[in-house]
Design a protein around this motif. Structure first.
Motif, PDB file in Angstrom:
ATOM      1  N   ARG A 143      -2.603  -0.982  -3.399  1.00 30.37           N
ATOM      2  CA  ARG A 143      -2.424   0.350  -2.801  1.00 30.37           C
ATOM      3  C   ARG A 143      -3.595   1.285  -3.122  1.00 30.37           C
ATOM      4  O   ARG A 143      -3.751   2.326  -2.499  1.00 30.37           O
ATOM      5  CB  ARG A 143      -1.093   0.965  -3.223  1.00 30.37           C
ATOM      6  N   ARG A 163     -13.535   4.768  -0.814  1.00 30.68           N
ATOM      7  CA  ARG A 163     -14.251   6.040  -0.624  1.00 30.68           C
ATOM      8  C   ARG A 163     -15.551   6.110  -1.420  1.00 30.68           C
ATOM      9  O   ARG A 163     -16.459   6.845  -1.078  1.00 30.68           O
ATOM     10  CB  ARG A 163     -13.386   7.191  -1.126  1.00 30.68           C
ATOM     11  N   GLY A 181      -4.836  14.469  -8.454  1.00 31.11           N
ATOM     12  CA  GLY A 181      -5.009  15.058  -7.130  1.00 31.11           C
ATOM     13  C   GLY A 181      -5.892  16.294  -7.114  1.00 31.11           C
ATOM     14  O   GLY A 181      -5.909  17.033  -6.138  1.00 31.11           O
ATOM     15  N   GLY A 231     -10.350  12.279 -11.122  1.00 32.20           N
ATOM     16  CA  GLY A 231     -10.679  10.851 -11.029  1.00 32.20           C
ATOM     17  C   GLY A 231     -11.988  10.655 -10.276  1.00 32.20           C
ATOM     18  O   GLY A 231     -12.857   9.878 -10.687  1.00 32.20           O
ATOM     19  N   GLY A 232     -12.147  11.388  -9.191  1.00 33.98           N
ATOM     20  CA  GLY A 232     -13.373  11.274  -8.389  1.00 33.98           C
ATOM     21  C   GLY A 232     -14.604  11.692  -9.173  1.00 33.98           C
ATOM     22  O   GLY A 232     -15.665  11.068  -9.056  1.00 33.98           O
ATOM     23  N   LEU A 264      -9.569   3.832 -15.710  1.00 33.24           N
ATOM     24  CA  LEU A 264      -9.591   5.123 -14.999  1.00 33.24           C
ATOM     25  C   LEU A 264      -8.178   5.692 -15.051  1.00 33.24           C
ATOM     26  O   LEU A 264      -7.242   5.111 -14.490  1.00 33.24           O
ATOM     27  CB  LEU A 264     -10.046   4.932 -13.553  1.00 33.24           C
ATOM     28  N   GLY A 310      -9.309  16.045  -8.056  1.00 26.97           N
ATOM     29  CA  GLY A 310     -10.708  15.629  -8.035  1.00 26.97           C
ATOM     30  C   GLY A 310     -11.239  15.120  -9.376  1.00 26.97           C
ATOM     31  O   GLY A 310     -12.430  14.809  -9.487  1.00 26.97           O
ATOM     32  N   VAL A 312      -5.977   9.591 -15.218  1.00 24.06           N
ATOM     33  CA  VAL A 312      -5.942  11.061 -15.227  1.00 24.06           C
ATOM     34  C   VAL A 312      -4.527  11.467 -15.621  1.00 24.06           C
ATOM     35  O   VAL A 312      -3.543  10.846 -15.164  1.00 24.06           O
ATOM     36  CB  VAL A 312      -6.319  11.625 -13.836  1.00 24.06           C
TER      37      VAL A 312
HETATM   38  C1  LIG Z   1      -5.911   6.719  -9.607  1.00 22.52           C
HETATM   39  C2  LIG Z   1      -6.177   8.042 -10.331  1.00 22.52           C
HETATM   40  C3  LIG Z   1      -7.137   7.800 -11.474  1.00 22.52           C
HETATM   41  C4  LIG Z   1      -6.808   9.019  -9.324  1.00 22.52           C
HETATM   42  O1  LIG Z   1      -7.212  10.192 -10.031  1.00 22.52           O
HETATM   43  P1  LIG Z   1      -7.090  11.653  -9.370  1.00 22.52           P
HETATM   44  O2  LIG Z   1      -7.756  12.616 -10.243  1.00 22.52           O
HETATM   45  O3  LIG Z   1      -5.640  11.895  -9.046  1.00 22.52           O
HETATM   46  O4  LIG Z   1      -7.900  11.391  -8.008  1.00 22.52           O
HETATM   47  P2  LIG Z   1      -8.759  12.446  -7.204  1.00 22.52           P
HETATM   48  O5  LIG Z   1      -8.090  13.787  -7.327  1.00 22.52           O
HETATM   49  O6  LIG Z   1     -10.168  12.332  -7.587  1.00 22.52           O
HETATM   50  O7  LIG Z   1      -8.636  11.879  -5.731  1.00 22.52           O
HETATM   51  C5  LIG Z   1      -7.518  12.165  -4.973  1.00 22.52           C
HETATM   52  C6  LIG Z   1      -7.888  11.829  -3.549  1.00 22.52           C
HETATM   53  O8  LIG Z   1      -7.749  10.426  -3.373  1.00 22.52           O
HETATM   54  C7  LIG Z   1      -6.851  10.193  -2.312  1.00 22.52           C
HETATM   55  N1  LIG Z   1      -6.065   9.009  -2.607  1.00 22.52           N
HETATM   56  C8  LIG Z   1      -5.177   8.845  -3.590  1.00 22.52           C
HETATM   57  N2  LIG Z   1      -4.639   7.613  -3.515  1.00 22.52           N
HETATM   58  C9  LIG Z   1      -5.236   7.005  -2.455  1.00 22.52           C
HETATM   59  C10 LIG Z   1      -5.117   5.727  -1.832  1.00 22.52           C
HETATM   60  N3  LIG Z   1      -4.267   4.824  -2.287  1.00 22.52           N
HETATM   61  N4  LIG Z   1      -5.903   5.449  -0.770  1.00 22.52           N
HETATM   62  C11 LIG Z   1      -6.761   6.365  -0.269  1.00 22.52           C
HETATM   63  N5  LIG Z   1      -6.916   7.600  -0.808  1.00 22.52           N
HETATM   64  C12 LIG Z   1      -6.145   7.907  -1.871  1.00 22.52           C
HETATM   65  C13 LIG Z   1      -5.964  11.432  -2.252  1.00 22.52           C
HETATM   66  O9  LIG Z   1      -5.422  11.586  -0.988  1.00 22.52           O
HETATM   67  C14 LIG Z   1      -6.968  12.519  -2.576  1.00 22.52           C
HETATM   68  O10 LIG Z   1      -7.714  12.835  -1.416  1.00 22.52           O
HETATM   69  P3  LIG Z   1      -8.404  14.289  -1.176  1.00 22.52           P
HETATM   70  O11 LIG Z   1      -9.477  14.390  -2.251  1.00 22.52           O
HETATM   71  O12 LIG Z   1      -8.969  14.188   0.184  1.00 22.52           O
HETATM   72  O13 LIG Z   1      -7.324  15.286  -1.337  1.00 22.52           O
HETATM   73  C15 LIG Z   1      -4.874   8.671 -10.867  1.00 22.52           C
HETATM   74  O14 LIG Z   1      -3.941   8.776  -9.815  1.00 22.52           O
HETATM   75  C16 LIG Z   1      -4.258   7.916 -12.034  1.00 22.52           C
HETATM   76  O15 LIG Z   1      -4.550   8.163 -13.207  1.00 22.52           O
HETATM   77  N6  LIG Z   1      -3.333   6.975 -11.719  1.00 22.52           N
HETATM   78  C17 LIG Z   1      -2.664   6.191 -12.750  1.00 22.52           C
HETATM   79  C18 LIG Z   1      -3.587   5.164 -13.369  1.00 22.52           C
HETATM   80  C19 LIG Z   1      -4.222   4.224 -12.366  1.00 22.52           C
HETATM   81  O16 LIG Z   1      -3.570   3.702 -11.455  1.00 22.52           O
HETATM   82  N7  LIG Z   1      -5.545   4.013 -12.546  1.00 22.52           N
HETATM   83  C20 LIG Z   1      -6.333   3.145 -11.714  1.00 22.52           C
HETATM   84  C21 LIG Z   1      -6.397   1.800 -12.332  1.00 22.52           C
HETATM   85  S1  LIG Z   1      -7.251   0.651 -11.268  1.00 22.52           S
END
Ligand SMILES: CC(C)(COP(=O)(O)OP(=O)(O)OC[C@H]1O[C@@H](n2cnc3c(N)ncnc32)[C@H](O)[C@@H]1OP(=O)(O)O)[C@@H](O)C(=O)NCCC(=O)NCCS
Length: 154
Positions: free
Chosen positions: A100, A107, A74, A78-79, A66, A76, A68
């Motif tokens: 973390r 969620r 941030g 990833g969601g 996963l 939506g 982005v």
């Molecule tokens: C993890 C990742 C995929 C999330 O993708 P994204 O598109 O930024 O996520 P979304 O926009 O769908 O979700 C963001 C929401 O999650 C929440 N969120 C982010 N990190 C969080 C955490 N550690 N705990 C709880 N909520 C969290 C945000 O507050 C936000 O909430 P909102 O929708 O109420 O504003 C992205 O940050 C990423 O690519 N990270 C680097 C790679 C990685 O770590 N991948 C996961 C491997 S296990």
């Protein structure tokens, strides 16, 4: 932060370079990136997100890769990828993540597992990665989580 409206679709062979680039940029596991298992998220014709369901030899299936694009996080995306993958999946689905991100995955209804609950392949990965993380990233832990299609948290 504005929400994006990504087009989430199955990957094609043409998406392979973008998948590799996004996973490398995210600094997550760069192995096992075979496009036929992937969904990608597209915004304005550009692939900005990836995720896959990865099968293990013990029969378990893992939500993996996963990622982005940093400038698109941030919004939506990833969601949207996780939601689409889970809608098409039968439980249980596992994942590994740094501690973390536990709240992020909670969620969607994932919950962290004790060692005894982990399937054998993920238990091995968990043990090896946590040994490594103890050496290189003090205080960080790898979790194994499971989704059973129960209702998601908050
Ligand atoms: C993890 C990742 C995929 C999330 O993708 P994204 O598109 O930024 O996520 P979304 O926009 O769908 O979700 C963001 C929401 O999650 C929440 N969120 C982010 N990190 C969080 C955490 N550690 N705990 C709880 N909520 C969290 C945000 O507050 C936000 O909430 P909102 O929708 O109420 O504003 C992205 O940050 C990423 O690519 N990270 C680097 C790679 C990685 O770590 N991948 C996961 C491997 S296990």
């Amino acid at each position: 932060m504005n929400r994006a409206e990504p087009l989430v679709r199955p990957a094609t062979a043409d998406d392979q370079p973008a998948i590799v680039d996004l996973v490398r940029a995210a600094k997550i596991n760069p192995t096992g990136l075979h496009w036929p298992r992937f969904l990608v998220a597209e915004v304005d014709g550009r692939v900005v997100g990836t995720a896959q369901i990865k099968p293990h030899r013990d029969g378990s299936r893992e939500l993996a890769s996963l990622a982005v694009a940093p400038e698109m996080q941030g919004q939506g995306i990833g969601g949207a990828l996780v939601g689409t993958l889970l809608r098409g999946a039968s439980p249980p689905i596992y994942l590994t993540c740094v501690d973390r991100l536990e709240g992020y995955y909670a969620r969607f209804g994932f919950r962290a597992l004790d060692r005894a609950e982990m399937p054998p392949d993920l238990r091995r990965i968990h043990r090896a990665m946590n040994l490594l993380m103890r050496l290189v990233s003090r205080g960080r832990r790898l979790l194994v989580m499971r989704w059973d299609a129960e209702s998601a948290a908050g």
